[in-house]
Design an enzyme around this catalytic site. Structure first.
Site, PDB file in Angstrom:
ATOM      1  N   ALA A 139      20.837 104.312  74.832  1.00  0.00           N
ATOM      2  CA  ALA A 139      22.182 104.897  74.943  1.00  0.00           C
ATOM      3  C   ALA A 139      23.003 104.247  76.052  1.00  0.00           C
ATOM      4  O   ALA A 139      24.055 104.757  76.414  1.00  0.00           O
ATOM      5  CB  ALA A 139      22.071 106.399  75.183  1.00  0.00           C
ATOM      6  N   LEU A 141      22.016 103.720  79.252  1.00  0.00           N
ATOM      7  CA  LEU A 141      21.700 104.133  80.622  1.00  0.00           C
ATOM      8  C   LEU A 141      20.422 103.470  81.138  1.00  0.00           C
ATOM      9  O   LEU A 141      19.804 103.952  82.098  1.00  0.00           O
ATOM     10  CB  LEU A 141      21.596 105.665  80.716  1.00  0.00           C
ATOM     11  CG  LEU A 141      22.869 106.437  80.325  1.00  0.00           C
ATOM     12  CD1 LEU A 141      22.682 107.939  80.539  1.00  0.00           C
ATOM     13  CD2 LEU A 141      24.086 105.951  81.121  1.00  0.00           C
ATOM     14  N   GLY A 142      20.031 102.379  80.501  1.00  0.00           N
ATOM     15  CA  GLY A 142      18.951 101.565  81.059  1.00  0.00           C
ATOM     16  C   GLY A 142      17.553 102.117  80.877  1.00  0.00           C
ATOM     17  O   GLY A 142      16.674 101.881  81.720  1.00  0.00           O
ATOM     18  N   SER A 143      17.306 102.803  79.751  1.00  0.00           N
ATOM     19  CA  SER A 143      15.928 103.305  79.548  1.00  0.00           C
ATOM     20  C   SER A 143      14.943 102.152  79.443  1.00  0.00           C
ATOM     21  O   SER A 143      13.801 102.252  79.898  1.00  0.00           O
ATOM     22  CB  SER A 143      15.854 104.189  78.299  1.00  0.00           C
ATOM     23  OG  SER A 143      15.899 103.410  77.117  1.00  0.00           O
ATOM     24  N   SER A 144      15.395 101.029  78.848  1.00  0.00           N
ATOM     25  CA  SER A 144      14.463  99.903  78.673  1.00  0.00           C
ATOM     26  C   SER A 144      14.018  99.351  80.025  1.00  0.00           C
ATOM     27  O   SER A 144      12.843  99.079  80.256  1.00  0.00           O
ATOM     28  CB  SER A 144      15.108  98.793  77.847  1.00  0.00           C
ATOM     29  OG  SER A 144      16.281  98.313  78.464  1.00  0.00           O
ATOM     30  N   ASP A 196      19.894  95.754  85.314  1.00  0.00           N
ATOM     31  CA  ASP A 196      19.268  97.055  85.041  1.00  0.00           C
ATOM     32  C   ASP A 196      17.918  97.182  85.739  1.00  0.00           C
ATOM     33  O   ASP A 196      17.632  98.208  86.369  1.00  0.00           O
ATOM     34  CB  ASP A 196      19.069  97.240  83.526  1.00  0.00           C
ATOM     35  CG  ASP A 196      20.375  97.463  82.781  1.00  0.00           C
ATOM     36  OD1 ASP A 196      21.438  97.250  83.378  1.00  0.00           O
ATOM     37  OD2 ASP A 196      20.318  97.855  81.600  1.00  0.00           O
TER      38      ASP A 196
HETATM   39  N1  LIG Z   1      10.743 106.504  77.089  1.00  0.00           N
HETATM   40  C1  LIG Z   1      10.536 105.464  76.303  1.00  0.00           C
HETATM   41  N2  LIG Z   1       9.451 105.425  75.502  1.00  0.00           N
HETATM   42  C2  LIG Z   1       9.245 104.365  74.708  1.00  0.00           C
HETATM   43  N3  LIG Z   1      10.057 103.289  74.609  1.00  0.00           N
HETATM   44  C3  LIG Z   1      11.145 103.271  75.374  1.00  0.00           C
HETATM   45  C4  LIG Z   1      11.433 104.335  76.262  1.00  0.00           C
HETATM   46  N4  LIG Z   1      12.576 104.038  76.902  1.00  0.00           N
HETATM   47  C5  LIG Z   1      12.979 102.832  76.433  1.00  0.00           C
HETATM   48  N5  LIG Z   1      12.139 102.369  75.511  1.00  0.00           N
HETATM   49  C6  LIG Z   1      12.263 101.070  74.794  1.00  0.00           C
HETATM   50  O1  LIG Z   1      13.539 100.531  75.117  1.00  0.00           O
HETATM   51  C7  LIG Z   1      14.351 100.349  73.939  1.00  0.00           C
HETATM   52  C8  LIG Z   1      15.794 100.753  74.226  1.00  0.00           C
HETATM   53  O2  LIG Z   1      16.369  99.782  75.067  1.00  0.00           O
HETATM   54  P1  LIG Z   1      17.873  99.346  74.971  1.00  0.00           P
HETATM   55  O3  LIG Z   1      18.247  99.023  73.578  1.00  0.00           O
HETATM   56  O4  LIG Z   1      18.046  98.302  75.995  1.00  0.00           O
HETATM   57  O5  LIG Z   1      18.698 100.662  75.388  1.00  0.00           O
HETATM   58  P2  LIG Z   1      18.864 101.349  76.825  1.00  0.00           P
HETATM   59  O6  LIG Z   1      18.195 100.500  77.819  1.00  0.00           O
HETATM   60  O7  LIG Z   1      20.347 101.408  77.026  1.00  0.00           O
HETATM   61  O8  LIG Z   1      18.319 102.729  76.718  1.00  0.00           O
HETATM   62  C9  LIG Z   1      13.715 101.242  72.888  1.00  0.00           C
HETATM   63  O9  LIG Z   1      13.882 100.656  71.618  1.00  0.00           O
HETATM   64  C10 LIG Z   1      12.245 101.260  73.274  1.00  0.00           C
HETATM   65  O10 LIG Z   1      11.591 100.158  72.717  1.00  0.00           O
HETATM   66  C1  LIG Z   2      24.903  94.642  78.165  1.00  0.00           C
HETATM   67  C2  LIG Z   2      24.147  94.563  79.498  1.00  0.00           C
HETATM   68  O1  LIG Z   2      25.062  94.139  80.505  1.00  0.00           O
HETATM   69  C3  LIG Z   2      23.619  95.949  79.910  1.00  0.00           C
HETATM   70  C4  LIG Z   2      22.692  96.583  78.913  1.00  0.00           C
HETATM   71  O2  LIG Z   2      22.323  97.883  79.340  1.00  0.00           O
HETATM   72  P1  LIG Z   2      21.661  98.914  78.345  1.00  0.00           P
HETATM   73  O3  LIG Z   2      20.393  98.319  77.814  1.00  0.00           O
HETATM   74  O4  LIG Z   2      22.639  99.191  77.248  1.00  0.00           O
HETATM   75  O5  LIG Z   2      21.355 100.145  79.178  1.00  0.00           O
HETATM   76  C5  LIG Z   2      23.037  93.545  79.356  1.00  0.00           C
HETATM   77  C6  LIG Z   2      22.430  93.111  80.684  1.00  0.00           C
HETATM   78  O6  LIG Z   2      23.145  93.056  81.707  1.00  0.00           O
HETATM   79  O7  LIG Z   2      21.241  92.786  80.673  1.00  0.00           O
HETATM   80 MG   LIG Z   3      18.365  98.413  78.014  1.00  0.00          MG
END
Ligand SMILES: Nc1ncnc2c1ncn2[C@@H]1O[C@H](COP(=O)(O)OP(=O)(O)O)[C@@H](O)[C@H]1O
Ligand SMILES: C[C@@](O)(CCOP(=O)(O)O)CC(=O)O
Ligand SMILES: [Mg+2]
Length: 415
Positions: A139, A141-144, A196
């Site tokens: 979403a 907010l950097g969960s990855s 991130d």
């Molecule tokens: N709590 C979690 N459990 C399992 N996988 C996760 C979790 N948080 C993140 N991920 C991994 O990170 C990916 C989402 O990352 P991304 O598309 O960069 O979105 P964001 O970093 O903005 O949340 C998911 O598809 C999953 O593979």
């Molecule tokens: C689009 C970007 O600037 C941020 C991505 O953040 P998120 O995975 O959407 O939380 C990519 C990056 O800086 O690595």
């Molecule tokens: Mg991410």
């Protein structure tokens, strides 16, 4: 390293400079205090397997020791030494384990895990990794990155690369976590800027820039103000990998048009950082203006979405503040920097409209909290029976926060 181990890292909000950060422009981000990922590493029931239990994405997987050993046998030892680039030999070798997961969120999470596991822990078995997050996944907010940081810290300890005691993380240890979580982010989305994972590692707020050499330059914004904002999640799913790749393609198609846009985003970020480090009533309007401009530039990059524009439109028509998407866009979250005169009842109405009429979710969280950390292993061991249920699929973000949130939860975290 004895088990269990418990690590955590925060999510982040990019205030200025998402996407342009990937192209060596400066960007500003802060950690989010109350939205964090937690990783519990415990003994697996079967000593011959490595198990992943990621209930947030409904992913539960075991790999046998033999399957892991087969991969390791096919990879040159230099494939797993540390570097800033993903090693093609190791990535190719992992494909046989990852192929059945292709096209799903599971693929990215498993790739991130397996790459770091082979690199840092070899083929050790009998270990289970359980992850729960109070962050929305995918979403913006950097969960990855928070997942990659939790893994880098835990695997660094498990593989004997980081100290095993209960002391604070040293500068070198934090640099190790930052470096390996960047590799983890590469597995998840290809060409991360590194902002991130840096915020998830160090916490606080940073002005960050990736240099053409691949080195990074960063400056903590120590007096980062608590800016009044509403974070709204459209709940529209999207993938950072896809959006970042889309921007790259656009730049290839329209280099002359896109270059000044990226540069302009860089200027927005450095000017924004300057204002944030000395925020007053007098320059608050300029900050709002930069938020508006940054969103417009992101629209030009093609990463907004009608669902994000709706937040902007509701905010603008209520005259509540200034909205920009945050993170990769395409759905996910937007931030609304509230106008100085916004009355609490108007802010409530704004949030209510988004939640009840559009099924969005709004968050109120402080910015600039602590970075990654761990709980002393003996404490985790002694309290295992109360900690372990928090990692089951039915536990909620508020259950996690009540017990585990650094500073207000039940445990002392070591940072
Ligand atoms: N709590 C979690 N459990 C399992 N996988 C996760 C979790 N948080 C993140 N991920 C991994 O990170 C990916 C989402 O990352 P991304 O598309 O960069 O979105 P964001 O970093 O903005 O949340 C998911 O598809 C999953 O593979
Ligand atoms: C689009 C970007 O600037 C941020 C991505 O953040 P998120 O995975 O959407 O939380 C990519 C990056 O800086 O690595
Ligand atoms: Mg991410």
């Amino acid at each position: 390293m004895s088990l269990p181990l418990l690590t955590s890292a925060p999510g982040k909000v990019i205030i200025f400079g998402e996407h342009s950060a990937v192209f060596n422009e400066p960007a500003v981000a802060a950690s989010v205090s109350a939205l964090r990922t937690y990783l519990l590493v415990s003994a697996a029931q079967d000593p011959k397997v490595v198990e992943l239990d990621f209930p947030d994405i409904k992913f539960d997987k075991q790999w046998s020791g033999e399957a892991l050993a087969t991969i390791a046998a096919g990879v040159q030892p230099e494939a797993v030494t540390d570097s800033r680039e993903l090693n093609a030999d190791l990535s190719n070798a992992l494909e046989s384990l990852l192929q059945p997961l292709s096209g799903s969120l599971h693929y990215q999470a498993a790739y991130c895990f397996l790459y770091m596991y082979f690199s840092l822990c070899g083929t050790r078995t009998g270990v289970k990794f359980t992850v729960k997050s109070s962050l929305p996944i995918g979403a913006g907010l950097g969960s990855s990155a928070s997942l990659a940081v939790c893994l880098a810290l835990a695997l660094g300890k498990l593989g004997g690369h980081l100290k095993h005691g209960t002391e604070s993380l040293t500068k070198e240890e934090l640099a190790f976590v930052n470096k390996w979580s960047f590799i983890g982010e590469k597995c998840i989305h290809g060409t991360p800027s590194g902002i991130d994972n840096m915020v998830a590692t160090y916490g606080s707020a940073v002005l960050f820039q990736r240099l053409p050499s691949g080195e990074t330059k960063s400056e903590q914004i120590l007096s980062f103000p608590q800016i009044p904002m509403v974070l709204t999640n459209t709940r529209i799913p999207r993938s950072t990998k896809v959006l970042v790749a889309g921007v790259k393609d656009l730049i290839v198609r329209q280099p002359e048009v896109m270059k000044p846009i990226l540069e302009s985003m860089g200027v927005v970020a450095s000017s924004g950082a300057q204002i944030l480090s000395q925020l007053t009533d007098a320059n608050y309007e300029s900050l709002c203006e930069l938020v508006r401009v940054n969103h417009g530039l992101l629209v030009a990059l093609g990463v907004s979405h009608p669902g994000l524009e709706l937040i902007k439109s509701v905010g603008d028509s209520m005259n509540i503040g200034h909205t920009k998407l945050t993170g990769a866009g395409g759905g996910g979250c937007a931030l609304t920097l509230l106008s100085r005169g916004a009355r609490p009842e108007e802010v409530e109405k704004f949030k209510r409209t988004l939640e009840s009429e559009h099924n969005y979710k709004t968050y109120t969280t402080g910015l600039g909290g602590p970075g990654c950390g761990y709980i002393a292993p003996e404490l985790v061991q002694q309290n295992f029976s109360s900690i372990e249920p928090l990692f089951r699929k039915d536990s909620t973000a508020s259950d996690l926060n009540k017990v585990l949130l650094p500073s207000s939860g039940s445990f002392q975290w070591i940072h």
